[in-house]
Enzyme design. Structure first.
Site, PDB file in Angstrom:
ATOM      1  N   HIS A 153       0.837  -1.205   0.000  1.00  0.00           N
ATOM      2  CA  HIS A 153       0.000   0.000   0.000  1.00  0.00           C
ATOM      3  C   HIS A 153       0.876   1.261   0.000  1.00  0.00           C
ATOM      4  O   HIS A 153       0.738   2.134  -0.858  1.00  0.00           O
ATOM      5  CB  HIS A 153      -0.904  -0.045   1.241  1.00  0.00           C
ATOM      6  CG  HIS A 153      -1.830   1.124   1.367  1.00  0.00           C
ATOM      7  ND1 HIS A 153      -3.160   1.041   1.049  1.00  0.00           N
ATOM      8  CD2 HIS A 153      -1.631   2.403   1.764  1.00  0.00           C
ATOM      9  CE1 HIS A 153      -3.733   2.217   1.244  1.00  0.00           C
ATOM     10  NE2 HIS A 153      -2.821   3.062   1.686  1.00  0.00           N
ATOM     11  N   GLU A 154       1.790   1.329   0.949  1.00  0.00           N
ATOM     12  CA  GLU A 154       2.623   2.536   1.066  1.00  0.00           C
ATOM     13  C   GLU A 154       3.560   2.682  -0.141  1.00  0.00           C
ATOM     14  O   GLU A 154       3.835   3.790  -0.590  1.00  0.00           O
ATOM     15  CB  GLU A 154       3.422   2.522   2.379  1.00  0.00           C
ATOM     16  CG  GLU A 154       2.565   2.449   3.652  1.00  0.00           C
ATOM     17  CD  GLU A 154       1.502   3.541   3.779  1.00  0.00           C
ATOM     18  OE1 GLU A 154       1.613   4.588   3.112  1.00  0.00           O
ATOM     19  OE2 GLU A 154       0.530   3.323   4.543  1.00  0.00           O
ATOM     20  N   HIS A 186       1.692   4.418  -2.833  1.00  0.00           N
ATOM     21  CA  HIS A 186       1.729   5.876  -2.645  1.00  0.00           C
ATOM     22  C   HIS A 186       3.089   6.420  -3.095  1.00  0.00           C
ATOM     23  O   HIS A 186       3.192   7.451  -3.751  1.00  0.00           O
ATOM     24  CB  HIS A 186       1.535   6.230  -1.163  1.00  0.00           C
ATOM     25  CG  HIS A 186       0.107   6.191  -0.680  1.00  0.00           C
ATOM     26  ND1 HIS A 186      -0.898   6.936  -1.262  1.00  0.00           N
ATOM     27  CD2 HIS A 186      -0.481   5.514   0.347  1.00  0.00           C
ATOM     28  CE1 HIS A 186      -2.043   6.714  -0.605  1.00  0.00           C
ATOM     29  NE2 HIS A 186      -1.819   5.852   0.374  1.00  0.00           N
ATOM     30  N   GLU A 194      -4.919   7.626  -3.120  1.00  0.00           N
ATOM     31  CA  GLU A 194      -5.265   6.337  -2.517  1.00  0.00           C
ATOM     32  C   GLU A 194      -5.469   5.263  -3.590  1.00  0.00           C
ATOM     33  O   GLU A 194      -5.219   4.083  -3.342  1.00  0.00           O
ATOM     34  CB  GLU A 194      -6.519   6.516  -1.652  1.00  0.00           C
ATOM     35  CG  GLU A 194      -6.855   5.349  -0.757  1.00  0.00           C
ATOM     36  CD  GLU A 194      -5.885   5.118   0.408  1.00  0.00           C
ATOM     37  OE1 GLU A 194      -4.914   5.888   0.542  1.00  0.00           O
ATOM     38  OE2 GLU A 194      -6.100   4.147   1.155  1.00  0.00           O
TER      39      GLU A 194
HETATM   40 ZN    ZN Z   1      -3.250   5.118   1.809  1.00  0.00          ZN
END
Ligand code: ZN
Length: 499
Positions: free
Chosen positions: A266-267, A270, A296
């Site tokens: 997830h990170e 980003h 997101e």
């Molecule tokens: Zn996030």
């Protein structure tokens, strides 16, 4: 002053403000990762000073004067040009700032600080009553904020606009209604107990080996470790300090492999977005994402669409198995994939699986809209919360801490933030579906450990576009259709109904 001169001055002002903000971001990064406890007081002083300086910069009346000179000049005549985009977005931000009364902003900061403290206390005591007076204040202030900045149909439009510019309550409601109608029966159907070795992810996964594996996966995905770092912290996050310096922090747990690993994906998602933004636009809207939901979408895309796909694990599972042989020697790729794609309804958003996750968000979005409009008195929140959980997820929180006090967003005054998580999931699935078709099937490349085709597509269609378009426009341009929940529902259906 000539328009070109004014634009140059505007660029300098905006850039300096961004550089100043990046100093504050770096202090915050240090606070979350390496700062010794003894540094707290001096850090608080540093942060307060930075906040004051930033506010001074952000509300500099020269912004308005310089913008007026450039607006309407030949320089900004072509609405698609970088200059016109930067001017449009700087004006939008400046107007919102200008329309907010100073005392409301100051009171907001004060209430957020005390509200957050009351929320911590309330959660500890599992007693909503401790937080209620603060939430009442926060809702009243959100109404005042909406009235000050203006809105087209409902006050919630003004709240959304702060996080997801261009998105309306009407559109979010329609998107979420489409999701909800199909997710509720899907959750019910998929959460029937299946014969899965779910416990394998809670076996022993030594943290040092998780870190080595995670860094190798991040590098394979395209995260440039020369222009970024991955560290550990108690709360995971990704922050872009500036071009060439993207910081990720994650938390590995010895007996919970999935928690650390999927948060890392997830990170990194980003981080890939931030590393893909054109450094030449640093400090200006063309060098920023247009919305939280779009940012997101990049994290969710890598976490779920990529990280839970068969192709991804065809490549990485043999390596994972050799690194954690003791824990995975008796698990097949097929069993592993079922375990990471399983539905388990529960009361907690942070621990939710991908299918139930959006229902957690829809509940919060509906409740905050009802509180803002006055349909739901704040005092009735715990009951309404529990009722929604029974209706949508067939679970009952055992107390307020597990129920309406589990997230800190409202305590910090963030009303209208929650929908961006599900918008991110909607955009992610739609973008991935289109990339997959454009590239003729991405999973066969994943199976070879090659993610460059997908990353290139995202760089081109999304990352390099900055704030040229709103998120909904950009998704429509990249995929050929306005945002719709269909690709998300299709992808959940395919990946979770593994036969
Ligand atoms: Zn996030």
């Amino acid at each position: 002053m000539q328009p070109a001169e004014a634009y140059a001055a505007l660029t300098t002002l905006a850039r300096e403000e961004t550089v100043l903000a990046s100093c504050s971001d770096l202090l915050e990064w240090d606070e979350e990762t390496f700062m010794p406890r003894g540094g707290v007081e001096n850090r608080a002083e540093q942060m307060a000073l930075m906040a004051g300086l930033l506010h001074e910069r952000g509300s500099d009346p020269r912004f308005g004067e310089l913008l007026s000179i450039v607006e309407g000049s030949d320089l900004a005549a072509d609405p698609a040009s970088d200059v016109a985009v930067n001017i449009r977005e700087l004006r939008r931000e400046f107007e919102r700032e200008r329309l907010l009364p100073r005392d409301l902003v100051e009171e907001g900061a004060r209430v957020a600080t005390f509200g957050a403290q009351a929320w911590v206390d309330a959660r500890e005591a599992a007693d909503f009553g401790v937080f209620r007076p603060w939430l009442e204040k926060i809702i009243v202030m959100a109404r005042e904020e909406a009235d000050a900045v203006g809105f087209s149909e409902t006050r919630y439009d003004a709240m959304l606009d702060d996080y997801e510019p261009g998105m309306t309550t009407r559109e979010v409601t329609a998107l979420f209604a489409g999701l909800k109608a199909r997710l509720i029966p899907m959750v019910e159907e998929l959460s029937r107990p299946a014969d899965l070795p779910a416990h394998v992810l809670r076996r022993e996964f030594p943290v040092d080996r998780q870190m080595l594996f995670a860094n190798a996966v991040a590098a394979a995905m395209g995260f440039d470790l020369e222009r970024g770092r991955i560290d550990t912290a108690s709360h995971p996050f990704c922050t872009s300090i500036g071009p060439g310096d993207v910081r990720i922090a994650v938390r590995y747990q010895r007996r919970n492999f999935a928690q650390g690993f999927f948060v890392l994906l997830h990170e990194v998602g980003h981080g890939l977005y931030d590393q893909g933004i054109d450094a030449a636009h640093y400090g200006m809207p063309m060098g920023e994402a247009p919305s939280l939901g779009l940012h997101e979408s990049q994290s969710r895309l890598w976490e779920n669409q990529v990280g839970r796909s068969l192709g991804f694990w065809e490549h990485f599972f043999p390596r994972l198995k050799s690194i954690f042989h003791e824990s995975l020697h008796d698990i097949s790729l097929d069993a592993f994939r079922r375990v990471i794609n399983r539905v388990t309804p529960g009361p907690n958003r942070g621990r939710a699986d991908e299918v139930t996750y959006n229902l957690h968000i829809i509940i919060r979005s509906e409740l905050e809209q009802a509180m803002l409009s006055g349909d739901l008195p704040v005092a009735d929140l715990p009951g309404a919360w529990n009722e929604a959980y029974r209706k949508y997820l067939s679970v009952t929180p055992k107390n307020d801490a597990e129920g309406c006090l589990q997230d800190g967003h409202w305590s910090e005054g963030m009303i209208g933030y929650f929908p961006t998580y599900t918008l991110g999931n909607i955009y992610a699935a739609q973008l991935f579906d289109r990339a997959d078709r454009d590239l003729g099937g991405v999973e066969s490349a994943f199976a070879k450990g090659d993610f460059s085709g997908l990353l290139g597509w995202l760089r081109d269609r999304i990352h390099s576009q900055g704030s040229r378009h709103s998120a909904r426009e950009l998704v429509a341009l990249a995929t050929g259709a306005a945002p719709t929940p269909e690709p998300l529902l299709k992808s959940l259906d395919t990946r979770y109904r593994i036969t």
